[in-house]
Design a protein around this motif. Structure first.
Motif, PDB file in Angstrom:
ATOM      1  N   ASP A 259       5.095  37.024   8.589  1.00  0.00           N
ATOM      2  CA  ASP A 259       6.485  37.019   8.099  1.00  0.00           C
ATOM      3  C   ASP A 259       7.236  35.752   8.505  1.00  0.00           C
ATOM      4  N   SER A 260       6.541  34.636   8.521  1.00  0.00           N
ATOM      5  CA  SER A 260       7.133  33.384   8.976  1.00  0.00           C
ATOM      6  C   SER A 260       8.106  32.812   7.956  1.00  0.00           C
ATOM      7  N   TYR A 261       8.972  31.933   8.429  1.00  0.00           N
ATOM      8  CA  TYR A 261       9.895  31.200   7.555  1.00  0.00           C
ATOM      9  C   TYR A 261      10.150  29.845   8.198  1.00  0.00           C
ATOM     10  N   GLY A 262      10.016  28.772   7.399  1.00  0.00           N
ATOM     11  CA  GLY A 262      10.178  27.441   7.950  1.00  0.00           C
ATOM     12  C   GLY A 262       9.266  27.224   9.141  1.00  0.00           C
ATOM     13  N   ARG A 330      12.345  28.971   2.907  1.00  0.00           N
ATOM     14  CA  ARG A 330      13.105  30.216   2.768  1.00  0.00           C
ATOM     15  C   ARG A 330      14.132  30.394   3.889  1.00  0.00           C
ATOM     16  N   SER A 331      15.145  31.199   3.594  1.00  0.00           N
ATOM     17  CA  SER A 331      16.140  31.578   4.587  1.00  0.00           C
ATOM     18  C   SER A 331      15.559  32.572   5.581  1.00  0.00           C
ATOM     19  N   THR A 357      17.908  31.891  -0.007  1.00  0.00           N
ATOM     20  CA  THR A 357      16.917  31.274  -0.879  1.00  0.00           C
ATOM     21  C   THR A 357      15.506  31.529  -0.380  1.00  0.00           C
ATOM     22  N   MET A 358      14.623  31.778  -1.303  1.00  0.00           N
ATOM     23  CA  MET A 358      13.193  31.857  -1.034  1.00  0.00           C
ATOM     24  C   MET A 358      12.535  30.496  -1.255  1.00  0.00           C
ATOM     25  N   LEU A 359      12.997  29.766  -2.261  1.00  0.00           N
ATOM     26  CA  LEU A 359      12.331  28.538  -2.689  1.00  0.00           C
ATOM     27  C   LEU A 359      12.969  27.272  -2.147  1.00  0.00           C
ATOM     28  N   GLY A 360      14.228  27.323  -1.768  1.00  0.00           N
ATOM     29  CA  GLY A 360      14.939  26.098  -1.438  1.00  0.00           C
ATOM     30  C   GLY A 360      15.455  25.447  -2.709  1.00  0.00           C
ATOM     31  N   ALA A 361      16.569  24.712  -2.617  1.00  0.00           N
ATOM     32  CA  ALA A 361      17.234  24.189  -3.811  1.00  0.00           C
ATOM     33  C   ALA A 361      16.343  23.243  -4.600  1.00  0.00           C
ATOM     34  N   PHE A 429      15.856  38.604  -1.211  1.00  0.00           N
ATOM     35  CA  PHE A 429      16.474  37.437  -1.853  1.00  0.00           C
ATOM     36  C   PHE A 429      16.896  37.783  -3.282  1.00  0.00           C
ATOM     37  N   PRO A 430      17.621  38.897  -3.480  1.00  0.00           N
ATOM     38  CA  PRO A 430      17.878  39.371  -4.853  1.00  0.00           C
ATOM     39  C   PRO A 430      18.748  38.431  -5.678  1.00  0.00           C
TER      40      PRO A 430
END
Length: 585
Positions: A259-262, A330-331, A357-361, A429-430
């Motif tokens: 469940d990692s992010y960044g 992702r956030s 965001t999941m994808l980033g801008a 991330f709805p």
């Protein structure tokens, strides 16, 4: 982070290589003609597994080539001075090589070799054979198929997709069957390795053991991550799959941490303690060395900028395969890091924030352009985590309490009481999901292929999943894990518990809260085969009877779906009569 241009591949330069088509002048950097000729001589002093213990692999094909990969045993690399020859031919006998090259296997890359071959001698949409040679010993022979020429009219293509191959949880019997399929390529949607060796939270049965350096049970260093890849890549069924087909890879979370992010793992409830930039960079470096992806690794970019894996592969005018990265940009989790904050939860106000965001801008802008500007008949999104809304419970409070005042209904999420399965998925991330699917309203023939959830499934994509009357914008397919614990195994501790046949499905229990869902099965392990034609896609979900022993088990067809060209439609092919009937929308 480098921008990815439309219809182009990311560069690759992990090993200095001299490549030439036979008949062309040999670059001076390759050595004298006599030295070069000796590099390709076969003297048979050692066996292929002794010199190439992880065998060979290929990936990210182009119309004139592909990425070729191998790893050389350290003693063999030392004996050859690190020099590695490779060649490509139209036949497995290599009687008339078309391309030859020379590269190096360096200790700084854990003796892995990864080169992109692009040669005029190679033709589009053609199968070629390749091998590596070190000090007179040839590797096993691999093969790959090049991409079609841009815009080429294809009558069809066939590929398989897989994910989640926890080595400790079982044997790769599904990959044994997949390697026997008649395919053009394979897509791997992530969780190629698992960073832990015995985590009770998601690793149930310990069918096979892995020993990390120093006795660690969780990968923390580059040495640890490399050790995992080396172990996984010794599996004969995985090796054979790589040998037979080019593999197009992306990562998910377990290539770094659950469940990692960044640059954050989620191994504790303390976010500051979870910030692990060195660990993240080590995982990315190991992935760049051992994956078949043609993405450049630059450590100066740091843990989240060292490599860019989102990209598009174009299969003529028939299909664009668009691959995204849903971990790096992702956030943070919206409601906290605890188990009940992420799983089987009613959510929190932050979940609905439009800034999440999941994808980033930058990736989101690129991705939206890739899909909306595609001229291919089919737009297939290689998506890591469950895109469809997935609720365990969904109650409209107004139906239970018709006299409830409007203010109280709005306070309860517009009068709904919902329990979401997992906010690590797109349900966390709805707002961004709605933004993307709304942008795809005018896109024809959008199909997502997804792994991660260790389950098979199918259903429809809608910008608002709580409005079943809304026209769908695409079809979503979910592929089961190769070995990683599914819901049934986790519920029964994976060992000696309730035995549930893989044909068992849970659609009936979930459809009430998820009307967009046509099929769900979390009692099986296997893969999905996609037959893509201009008139439609046939997706066949296949499972093995067992992953607990290395013996070859029976292969079952769980469900076959037909996706029609044009307005999103999903039909089930009855296994007995092969008769089509509507799966429900």
């Amino acid at each position: 982070m480098p921008q990815v241009s439309r219809r182009s591949f990311l560069g690759l330069s992990f090993a200095a290589a001299a490549t030439w088509s036979v008949g062309e002048a040999v670059p001076a950097s390759a050595g004298t003609p006599r030295e070069v000729a000796r590099l390709f001589e076969l003297r048979g002093a050692r066996t292929a597994p002794q010199v190439f213990p992880q065998s060979v692999a290929s990936g990210d094909p182009s119309p004139d080539g592909a990425v070729l990969w191998t790893r050389v045993a350290p003693d063999a690399a030392a004996a050859s001075g690190g020099r590695v020859a490779y060649e490509i031919a139209a036949d497995a006998s290599f009687g008339t090589p078309l391309v030859r090259g020379v590269t190096t296997a360096a200790a700084g890359r854990d003796h892995t070799v990864k080169v992109r071959v692009a040669a005029r001698a190679l033709k589009p949409w053609t199968t070629y054979h390749y091998r590596f040679i070190v000090d007179g010993t040839a590797s096993r022979t691999g093969r790959f198929r090049t991409l079609p020429a841009p815009g080429a009219a294809l009558s069809g293509l066939r590929f398989g997709y897989i994910s989640c191959q926890d080595y400790t949880n079982g044997h790769y019997t599904a990959l044994r069957h997949l390697a026997d399929e008649d395919l053009d390529f394979v897509v791997h949607l992530g969780d190629y390795i698992y960073e832990t060796t015995a985590d009770s939270g998601f690793q149930g049965a310990q069918v096979r053991e892995i020993t990390l350096p120093g006795g660690a049970t969780r990968a923390e260093t580059l040495e640890h991550y490399r050790a995992l890849y080396k172990t996984y890549r010794t599996d004969p069924d995985l090796q054979r799959l790589h040998e037979r087909f080019a593999m197009i890879q992306i990562w998910d979370d377990h290539e770094f941490a659950n469940d990692s992010y960044g640059a954050y793992d989620t191994d504790s409830d303390d976010e500051a303690a979870n910030h692990a930039p060195d660990r993240k960079l080590a995982s990315v470096r190991a992935w760049s060395e051992y994956s078949t992806a043609g993405a450049r690794f630059d450590p100066s970019g740091g843990p989240t900028g060292a490599i860019t894996i989102y990209r598009t592969l174009n299969f003529g005018g028939l299909m664009d395969l668009v691959l995204t990265d849903e971990r790096t940009y992702r956030s943070r989790p919206p409601c906290g890091l605890g188990l009940l904050d992420k799983y089987a939860t009613g959510g929190c106000p932050e979940r609905l924030s439009p800034s999440r965001t999941m994808l980033g801008a930058r990736q989101r802008e690129w991705f939206t352009d890739q899909v909306t500007s595609s001229t291919a008949t089919w737009k297939v999104w290689g998506n890591e985590v469950m895109l469809m809304q997935f609720k365990l419970l969904d109650i409209y409070l107004g139906s239970l309490f018709p006299q409830m005042d409007a203010a109280r209904k709005r306070a309860a999420s517009d009068g709904r009481f919902s329990v979401f399965m997992n906010l690590d998925q797109w349900d966390g991330f709805p707002a961004e999901r709605t933004r993307l699917l709304s942008a795809f309203r005018d896109v024809d023939n959008l199909v997502t292929i997804t792994g991660d959830l260790h389950s098979f499934g199918a259903g429809y994509l809608r910008p608002d999943f709580d409005d079943p009357s809304q026209d769908p914008v695409g079809v979503a397919l979910l592929g089961g894990s190769v070995t990683s614990s599914n819901f049934v195994e986790m519920a029964t501790l994976g060992q000696g518990g309730l035995i549930v046949p893989p044909e068992t499905e849970l659609t009936w229990a979930l459809r009430g809260s998820n009307p967009h869902l046509a099929y769900f099965n979390s009692a099986a392990h296997g893969y999905v085969v996609m037959d893509v034609a201009p008139s439609g896609i046939t997706a066949t979900m296949k499972a093995v009877r067992s992953i607990r022993t290395p013996e070859t088990p029976e292969l079952l067809t769980l469900r076959t779906f037909r996706i029609g060209e044009g307005r999103p439609s999903l039909s089930t092919v009855d296994r007995g009569t092969r008769r089509l009937h509507n799966a429900g929308r």
